[in-house]
Design a protein around this motif. Structure first.
Motif, PDB file in Angstrom:
ATOM      1  N   HIS A 147       0.516  21.609  -2.746  1.00  0.00           N
ATOM      2  CA  HIS A 147       1.017  21.446  -1.446  1.00  0.00           C
ATOM      3  C   HIS A 147       2.489  21.589  -1.555  1.00  0.00           C
ATOM      4  CE1 HIS A 147      -3.063  19.623  -1.186  1.00  0.00           C
ATOM      5  NE2 HIS A 147      -2.758  19.581   0.200  1.00  0.00           N
ATOM      6  N   LEU A 148       3.180  21.990  -0.388  1.00  0.00           N
ATOM      7  CA  LEU A 148       4.575  22.542  -0.217  1.00  0.00           C
ATOM      8  C   LEU A 148       5.396  20.803  -0.301  1.00  0.00           C
ATOM      9  CD1 LEU A 148       7.127  24.356   0.284  1.00  0.00           C
ATOM     10  CD2 LEU A 148       6.420  24.089   2.590  1.00  0.00           C
ATOM     11  N   VAL A 149       6.073  20.677  -1.368  1.00  0.00           N
ATOM     12  CA  VAL A 149       7.289  19.651  -1.121  1.00  0.00           C
ATOM     13  C   VAL A 149       8.454  20.029  -1.132  1.00  0.00           C
ATOM     14  CG1 VAL A 149       5.692  18.028  -2.379  1.00  0.00           C
ATOM     15  CG2 VAL A 149       6.926  19.384  -3.758  1.00  0.00           C
ATOM     16  N   THR A 150       9.311  19.646  -0.707  1.00  0.00           N
ATOM     17  CA  THR A 150      10.549  19.907  -0.269  1.00  0.00           C
ATOM     18  C   THR A 150      11.652  18.801  -0.455  1.00  0.00           C
ATOM     19  OG1 THR A 150      10.621  19.398   2.193  1.00  0.00           O
ATOM     20  CG2 THR A 150       9.778  21.616   1.288  1.00  0.00           C
ATOM     21  N   LEU A 151      12.874  18.907  -0.703  1.00  0.00           N
ATOM     22  CA  LEU A 151      14.022  17.594  -0.693  1.00  0.00           C
ATOM     23  C   LEU A 151      13.816  16.811   0.851  1.00  0.00           C
ATOM     24  CD1 LEU A 151      17.006  19.575  -2.155  1.00  0.00           C
ATOM     25  CD2 LEU A 151      15.512  18.286  -3.164  1.00  0.00           C
ATOM     26  N   ARG A 152      13.481  17.439   1.642  1.00  0.00           N
ATOM     27  CA  ARG A 152      13.130  16.492   2.779  1.00  0.00           C
ATOM     28  C   ARG A 152      11.844  15.668   2.684  1.00  0.00           C
ATOM     29  NH1 ARG A 152      15.118  13.429   6.719  1.00  0.00           N
ATOM     30  NH2 ARG A 152      13.970  13.142   8.712  1.00  0.00           N
ATOM     31  N   THR A 153      10.848  16.029   1.903  1.00  0.00           N
ATOM     32  CA  THR A 153       9.925  15.283   1.693  1.00  0.00           C
ATOM     33  C   THR A 153      10.154  14.062   0.836  1.00  0.00           C
ATOM     34  OG1 THR A 153       8.420  17.282   1.497  1.00  0.00           O
ATOM     35  CG2 THR A 153       7.544  15.339   0.808  1.00  0.00           C
ATOM     36  N   VAL A 154      11.092  14.301  -0.039  1.00  0.00           N
ATOM     37  CA  VAL A 154      11.547  13.131  -1.000  1.00  0.00           C
ATOM     38  C   VAL A 154      12.349  12.184  -0.092  1.00  0.00           C
ATOM     39  CG1 VAL A 154      13.149  12.548  -2.536  1.00  0.00           C
ATOM     40  CG2 VAL A 154      11.915  14.752  -2.970  1.00  0.00           C
ATOM     41  N   ASP A 155      12.975  12.576   0.816  1.00  0.00           N
ATOM     42  CA  ASP A 155      13.719  11.621   1.829  1.00  0.00           C
ATOM     43  C   ASP A 155      12.785  10.956   2.666  1.00  0.00           C
ATOM     44  OD1 ASP A 155      16.362  12.507   0.970  1.00  0.00           O
ATOM     45  OD2 ASP A 155      16.554  14.091   2.383  1.00  0.00           O
ATOM     46  N   THR A 156      11.972  11.512   3.166  1.00  0.00           N
ATOM     47  CA  THR A 156      10.829  10.903   3.909  1.00  0.00           C
ATOM     48  C   THR A 156      10.018   9.810   3.148  1.00  0.00           C
ATOM     49  OG1 THR A 156      10.420  12.921   5.376  1.00  0.00           O
ATOM     50  CG2 THR A 156       8.704  11.393   5.224  1.00  0.00           C
ATOM     51  N   HIS A 157       9.951  10.008   1.887  1.00  0.00           N
ATOM     52  CA  HIS A 157       9.201   9.132   1.088  1.00  0.00           C
ATOM     53  C   HIS A 157       9.950   7.867   0.764  1.00  0.00           C
ATOM     54  CE1 HIS A 157       5.358  10.984   0.471  1.00  0.00           C
ATOM     55  NE2 HIS A 157       5.890  12.105  -0.314  1.00  0.00           N
ATOM     56  N   LEU A 182      11.747  15.258  -6.519  1.00  0.00           N
ATOM     57  CA  LEU A 182      10.999  16.390  -6.125  1.00  0.00           C
ATOM     58  C   LEU A 182       9.921  16.885  -7.277  1.00  0.00           C
ATOM     59  CD1 LEU A 182      10.396  18.435  -3.797  1.00  0.00           C
ATOM     60  CD2 LEU A 182      12.040  19.897  -4.730  1.00  0.00           C
ATOM     61  N   ASP A 183      10.812  16.993  -8.693  1.00  0.00           N
ATOM     62  CA  ASP A 183       9.656  17.277  -9.651  1.00  0.00           C
ATOM     63  C   ASP A 183       8.487  16.336  -9.671  1.00  0.00           C
ATOM     64  OD1 ASP A 183      11.463  19.512 -10.148  1.00  0.00           O
ATOM     65  OD2 ASP A 183      12.521  18.473 -11.633  1.00  0.00           O
ATOM     66  N   LEU A 184       8.630  15.219  -9.635  1.00  0.00           N
ATOM     67  CA  LEU A 184       7.574  14.086  -9.671  1.00  0.00           C
ATOM     68  C   LEU A 184       6.573  14.448  -8.608  1.00  0.00           C
ATOM     69  CD1 LEU A 184       9.680  10.529 -10.343  1.00  0.00           C
ATOM     70  CD2 LEU A 184       8.420  11.853 -11.936  1.00  0.00           C
ATOM     71  N   ALA A 242       0.845  -1.205  -0.124  1.00  0.00           N
ATOM     72  CA  ALA A 242       0.118   0.199   0.176  1.00  0.00           C
ATOM     73  C   ALA A 242       0.928   1.199   0.051  1.00  0.00           C
ATOM     74  CB  ALA A 242      -0.807   0.152   1.251  1.00  0.00           C
ATOM     75  N   CYS A 243       0.734   1.974  -1.040  1.00  0.00           N
ATOM     76  CA  CYS A 243       1.723   3.245  -1.161  1.00  0.00           C
ATOM     77  C   CYS A 243       0.674   4.562  -1.131  1.00  0.00           C
ATOM     78  CB  CYS A 243       2.391   3.115  -2.580  1.00  0.00           C
ATOM     79  SG  CYS A 243       3.396   1.989  -2.636  1.00  0.00           S
ATOM     80  N   THR A 244       0.924   5.524  -0.567  1.00  0.00           N
ATOM     81  CA  THR A 244       0.630   6.920  -0.700  1.00  0.00           C
ATOM     82  C   THR A 244       0.502   7.548  -1.950  1.00  0.00           C
ATOM     83  OG1 THR A 244       2.512   8.121   0.094  1.00  0.00           O
ATOM     84  CG2 THR A 244       1.095   7.367   1.894  1.00  0.00           C
ATOM     85  N   ARG A 245       0.159   8.445  -2.216  1.00  0.00           N
ATOM     86  CA  ARG A 245       0.367   8.787  -3.561  1.00  0.00           C
ATOM     87  C   ARG A 245       1.841   9.847  -3.889  1.00  0.00           C
ATOM     88  NH1 ARG A 245      -3.809  13.770  -5.056  1.00  0.00           N
ATOM     89  NH2 ARG A 245      -3.006  14.863  -3.273  1.00  0.00           N
ATOM     90  N   GLY A 246       2.169  10.128  -3.009  1.00  0.00           N
ATOM     91  CA  GLY A 246       3.642  10.584  -3.103  1.00  0.00           C
ATOM     92  C   GLY A 246       4.498   9.256  -3.045  1.00  0.00           C
ATOM     93  N   GLU A 247       4.322   8.235  -2.496  1.00  0.00           N
ATOM     94  CA  GLU A 247       5.134   7.327  -2.579  1.00  0.00           C
ATOM     95  C   GLU A 247       5.161   6.518  -4.099  1.00  0.00           C
ATOM     96  OE1 GLU A 247       5.126   6.065   2.257  1.00  0.00           O
ATOM     97  OE2 GLU A 247       4.033   4.919   0.632  1.00  0.00           O
ATOM     98  N   TRP A 248       3.726   6.484  -4.419  1.00  0.00           N
ATOM     99  CA  TRP A 248       3.447   6.025  -5.684  1.00  0.00           C
ATOM    100  C   TRP A 248       3.987   6.661  -6.960  1.00  0.00           C
ATOM    101  CZ3 TRP A 248       1.352   2.084  -8.484  1.00  0.00           C
ATOM    102  CH2 TRP A 248       1.147   2.442  -9.896  1.00  0.00           C
ATOM    103  N   ARG A 249       4.193   7.912  -6.675  1.00  0.00           N
ATOM    104  CA  ARG A 249       4.561   8.723  -7.790  1.00  0.00           C
ATOM    105  C   ARG A 249       6.142   8.479  -7.965  1.00  0.00           C
ATOM    106  NH1 ARG A 249       4.953   9.444 -12.119  1.00  0.00           N
ATOM    107  NH2 ARG A 249       4.485  11.569 -13.200  1.00  0.00           N
TER     108      ARG A 249
END
Length: 235
Positions: free
Chosen positions: A189-199, A179-181, A153-160
């Protein structure tokens, strides 16, 4: 092969040199036509000018790279290092600045095609609806991920992120490219490089055989970002 160049005379000159080298070449003169041609004709390589009318070359590269591993050679008058880095982040495999020798351009294109063929060629499966990386399967139509038959099961961000990386297995993705993806998926919504690392951290817990151990599928490429590979067994 597809050449996307708004200068008609320059485009025909490139076509002439490539055809002399034995290539079959189609030419378009704007960004929208380039994206459509890639989707319809599935060329072996894209020669892409950055200063295209309508959709510029960087946006064309980003659109193409979301859907395939097609080799891209960017051609531009922009010589600044930041412009070149931006091109590579959008998915360029090579970058040549104007003015240039058509013979050198053809030589670099042929070298890239040779490397692509040696690595198994342009992966048309990346354009398919089912993406396989070892025992990991991404079903685009059903929006379903499985690992060795186990549903993930993936979130939208994880799926992308996973869909984008599964379309180009083994290819390093910079954090900015990931991050572009994410931004394309949810621009409000705000997405950052930290968001990438979390995903990535959360995906590893879901797709790795031993989440607490050394990653075997979703690997860190030091100084670059991440790449998705077939699972490697622990020694």
């Amino acid at each position: 092969m597809l050449v996307a160049e708004d200068d008609v005379q320059q485009a025909e000159r490139i076509r002439d040199y490539l055809e002399r080298a034995g290539c079959r070449v189609a030419v378009v003169h704007d960004g929208g036509a380039a994206i459509a041609a890639v989707r319809e004709s599935r060329p072996d390589l894209l020669v892409l000018d950055l200063m295209l009318p309508g959709t510029d070359g960087l946006e064309v590269a980003r659109a193409v790279r979301r859907e395939s591993t097609l080799p891209i050679v960017m051609v531009t008058a922009r010589t600044e290092e930041t412009d070149q880095l931006r091109g590579f982040k959008r998915g360029a495999d090579d970058y040549i600045t104007k003015p240039y020798s058509p013979k050198v351009l053809v030589a670099r294109i042929m070298a890239l095609l040779h490397r692509s063929a040696s690595a198994g060629g342009y992966d048309h499966e990346s354009d398919s609806r089912i993406l396989r990386v070892g025992s990991l399967v991404v079903d685009r139509d059903r929006r379903k991920v499985t690992v060795a038959g186990r549903v993930v099961a993936c979130t939208r961000g994880e799926w992308r992120i996973l869909e984008g990386m599964a379309a180009a297995p083994g290819r390093p993705f910079t954090r900015q490219r990931l991050l572009d993806l994410l931004f394309d998926q949810d621009p409000e919504h705000l997405v950052t490089l930290r968001t990438v690392d979390t995903h990535v951290f959360n995906l590893r817990k879901k797709i790795e055989d031993h989440p607490d151990g050394i990653p075997r599928r979703l690997l860190t490429v030091h100084g670059v970002g991440y790449k998705l590979v077939e699972g490697r067994r622990a020694a």
